[in-house]
Design an enzyme around this catalytic site. Sequence first.
Site, PDB file in Angstrom:
ATOM      1  N   HIS A  46       0.810  -1.218   0.000  1.00 23.86           N
ATOM      2  CA  HIS A  46       0.000   0.000   0.000  1.00 23.86           C
ATOM      3  C   HIS A  46       0.846   1.271   0.000  1.00 23.86           C
ATOM      4  O   HIS A  46       0.304   2.373  -0.123  1.00 23.86           O
ATOM      5  CB  HIS A  46      -0.924   0.016   1.220  1.00 23.86           C
ATOM      6  CG  HIS A  46      -1.932  -1.091   1.217  1.00 23.86           C
ATOM      7  ND1 HIS A  46      -3.066  -1.052   0.441  1.00 23.86           N
ATOM      8  CD2 HIS A  46      -1.961  -2.277   1.877  1.00 23.86           C
ATOM      9  CE1 HIS A  46      -3.764  -2.166   0.633  1.00 23.86           C
ATOM     10  NE2 HIS A  46      -3.115  -2.929   1.492  1.00 23.86           N
ATOM     11  N   GLN A 149       0.214 -14.488   3.675  1.00 23.14           N
ATOM     12  CA  GLN A 149      -1.042 -13.933   4.156  1.00 23.14           C
ATOM     13  C   GLN A 149      -2.240 -14.751   3.659  1.00 23.14           C
ATOM     14  O   GLN A 149      -2.342 -15.080   2.473  1.00 23.14           O
ATOM     15  CB  GLN A 149      -1.186 -12.476   3.720  1.00 23.14           C
ATOM     16  CG  GLN A 149      -0.237 -11.551   4.493  1.00 23.14           C
ATOM     17  CD  GLN A 149      -0.777 -10.144   4.586  1.00 23.14           C
ATOM     18  OE1 GLN A 149      -0.458  -9.314   3.763  1.00 23.14           O
ATOM     19  NE2 GLN A 149      -1.593  -9.878   5.603  1.00 23.14           N
ATOM     20  N   GLU A 151      -5.817 -14.086   3.231  1.00 20.27           N
ATOM     21  CA  GLU A 151      -6.753 -12.966   3.234  1.00 20.27           C
ATOM     22  C   GLU A 151      -7.685 -12.962   2.031  1.00 20.27           C
ATOM     23  O   GLU A 151      -8.513 -12.060   1.896  1.00 20.27           O
ATOM     24  CB  GLU A 151      -5.996 -11.637   3.307  1.00 20.27           C
ATOM     25  CG  GLU A 151      -4.951 -11.448   2.226  1.00 20.27           C
ATOM     26  CD  GLU A 151      -4.146 -10.166   2.382  1.00 20.27           C
ATOM     27  OE1 GLU A 151      -4.480  -9.359   3.275  1.00 20.27           O
ATOM     28  OE2 GLU A 151      -3.191  -9.978   1.619  1.00 20.27           O
ATOM     29  N   ALA A 176      -9.075  -7.896   7.642  1.00 20.15           N
ATOM     30  CA  ALA A 176      -9.821  -6.878   6.894  1.00 20.15           C
ATOM     31  C   ALA A 176     -10.170  -7.372   5.495  1.00 20.15           C
ATOM     32  O   ALA A 176     -11.336  -7.363   5.079  1.00 20.15           O
ATOM     33  CB  ALA A 176      -9.032  -5.580   6.829  1.00 20.15           C
ATOM     34  N   ASP A 177      -9.160  -7.812   4.739  1.00 17.66           N
ATOM     35  CA  ASP A 177      -9.419  -8.256   3.371  1.00 17.66           C
ATOM     36  C   ASP A 177     -10.182  -9.576   3.333  1.00 17.66           C
ATOM     37  O   ASP A 177     -10.986  -9.803   2.421  1.00 17.66           O
ATOM     38  CB  ASP A 177      -8.117  -8.361   2.585  1.00 17.66           C
ATOM     39  CG  ASP A 177      -7.610  -7.002   2.127  1.00 17.66           C
ATOM     40  OD1 ASP A 177      -8.442  -6.126   1.858  1.00 17.66           O
ATOM     41  OD2 ASP A 177      -6.388  -6.811   2.049  1.00 17.66           O
TER      42      ASP A 177
END
Length: 253
Positions: A46, A149, A151, A176-177
């Site tokens: 990000h 991860q 996700e 979150a994702d």
Amino acid sequence: MQPSAVLKKIRAGETVVTAKSCYTDPELVEIIASSGYDAVWICLEHKRGDASMVYALIQACRLGGADALIRVKPSNYTDVLHLIEAGARGIMLPRVKHVDEVREVVSAMKFPPLGARGFDGIHAEADFGRIPPAEYLAKANDENFLVVQIEEPEVVPYVDEIAATPGVDVLFVGPADLTLGLGKFGKTDDPEVRVILQSVADACARHGKVAAIPCAPEQVKGYHDMGFRFFNVISDFRCVSTGMKAARAAVQL
């Protein structure tokens, strides 16, 4: 070669505690690294930084005594190689959908026979050429770690296979994702989400890997009881944001 603080904890059966750096400031990263955390999570997913800045952030981790854990989605092996040669001990692989993606990154990170990494023994990881090559090859394979991860809903069927993959050390749930992809954003207590979280912890236990999750400090015990052993508990953004709000709210004239 600076040994991995994270792997030392994992091999001793201890809990790993990390912090995330959201800002590209080497001094701030050094403050975090020297505050007792095992690793500083630096995100190149990000955020974007030029090569010299990323190198400085990794240096700051080394100076502070914590591992640099770099989140990056590589387009090819060179996206990983320069980071670990600069001294990053861990790579975090986001948005994984299939186990084959994981195998490619393991291959890029590990020297033969564990992978297909190419040799260049003059960088920070090799103590700038002062470690004999044979020793460097062995130490690099032993001290670098991969965090995968979990996700994406699409990756859930491959959790056990990822946990069984040689060269994978940590499965890191991205709540979150994961909840966003399931259409249940932020609902980490949803039964379907809890089943996935438990499946990650169980797969890690079966294959001798470590389950990880970002959470608030007061949530650590609950996730620890589920079998998680690696926690990211704070970020510099959270410290600045909450600190600023609290200080301003405390001034009532």
